[in-house]
Write an enzyme that holds these catalytic residues in place. Sequence first.
Site, PDB file in Angstrom:
ATOM      1  CG  HIS A 243      -1.581  -1.210   1.871  1.00  0.00           C
ATOM      2  ND1 HIS A 243      -2.810  -1.397   0.206  1.00  0.00           N
ATOM      3  CD2 HIS A 243      -1.929  -2.351   2.809  1.00  0.00           C
ATOM      4  CE1 HIS A 243      -3.440  -2.515   0.995  1.00  0.00           C
ATOM      5  NE2 HIS A 243      -2.690  -3.081   2.269  1.00  0.00           N
TER       6      HIS A 243
HETATM    7  O1  RIB Z   1      -5.634  -0.094   4.844  1.00  0.00           O
HETATM    8  C1  RIB Z   1      -4.085   0.388   4.174  1.00  0.00           C
HETATM    9  C2  RIB Z   1      -3.007   1.170   4.993  1.00  0.00           C
HETATM   10  O2  RIB Z   1      -3.466   1.076   6.903  1.00  0.00           O
HETATM   11  C3  RIB Z   1      -1.593   0.973   5.261  1.00  0.00           C
HETATM   12  O3  RIB Z   1      -1.394   2.378   4.995  1.00  0.00           O
HETATM   13  C4  RIB Z   1      -1.344  -0.084   6.347  1.00  0.00           C
HETATM   14  O4  RIB Z   1      -0.299   0.592   7.104  1.00  0.00           O
HETATM   15  C5  RIB Z   1      -2.388   0.236   7.362  1.00  0.00           C
HETATM   16  O5  RIB Z   1      -1.965   1.853   7.419  1.00  0.00           O
END
Ligand code: RIB
Length: 313
Positions: A243
């Site tokens: 992500h």
């Molecule tokens: O949904 C994914 C996000 O939430 C990413 O940034 C992960 O590190 C959590 O913070």
Amino acid sequence: MTPRKIIIDTDPGQDDAVAILLALASPEDIEVLGITCVAGNVPLDLTSKNARIVCELAGFPDVSVYAGCDRPLGRDLVTAEHVHGKTGLDGPDLPDPTMPLADGHAVDFIIDTLRDHAPGTVTLCPLGPLTNIATALQKAPDIASRIARIVLMGGGYFEGGNITPTAEFNIYVDPQAADIVFKSGAPIVVMPLDVTHKALVTKPRNDAFRALNTPVGIAVAQMTDFFERFDKEKYGSAGAPLHDPCVTAYLINPDLFTGRHINVEIETQSELTMGMTVADWWRVTDRAPNATFMGDIDADGFFALLTERLARL
Ligand code: RIB
Ligand code: CA
């Protein structure tokens, strides 16, 4: 091109860690002015510890790391140990940090940095709940017009949510903060699940990290090995979705991504859809566009860039 000055606001988390490593490995593109930590994946004492662990793993013990908000604006903190493990950085066995936290609160660092630099020269890169960013905007409304851009990981439209059927974790943890940020008027680029779920650490990609045969490469392989369980089980995906590194990669090569400039509003009232990013992808409303919402990624190009840069550390 002169390096882009950024503040990384983060809740490490293995994917945050990779995003930080990619930024520190890319001095020709990115100047990290500081790292501000927020409660999210794990509580603040761990996110602010993990950020320093990552900086020392990268060989950058002099980066200023600040502790910020330890809870959302108007809700109890929800964490994600089920994804990231008890420490938030499960996978590799990394030593505790020796570098201290920087003095002062993260929110004040964000405000002071934006005021000390010329308007339009500092980019904010939130990788977790938006509590620090929203608090800074509330405390110092003048900074909104000074922000060059907010490039954040959060939200989802076609992908729905990952913590509820409709909400992505970062937005869900602090919907009120997200609402403040999306209404701030600052230019926003959003890396939602629609993109990050296409940035999967398949086995060949994980093998390429490990084949770097460096402490960083091996640690990244171990991190992504660990946190892929959640997504493999839930989505049957072929590996961990990276992500947060999508945010850093966008700063280095925006052409890796495609999206639309649309209106995005945040659900802050309904418990059923709390934290949903209501993205007007098809422009069916007359609500003014306020964000560039990404929809696709050149995943092979992303991983080629990431692996090449990690090899530098
Ligand atoms: O949904 C994914 C996000 O939430 C990413 O940034 C992960 O590190 C959590 O913070
Ligand atoms: Ca994160």
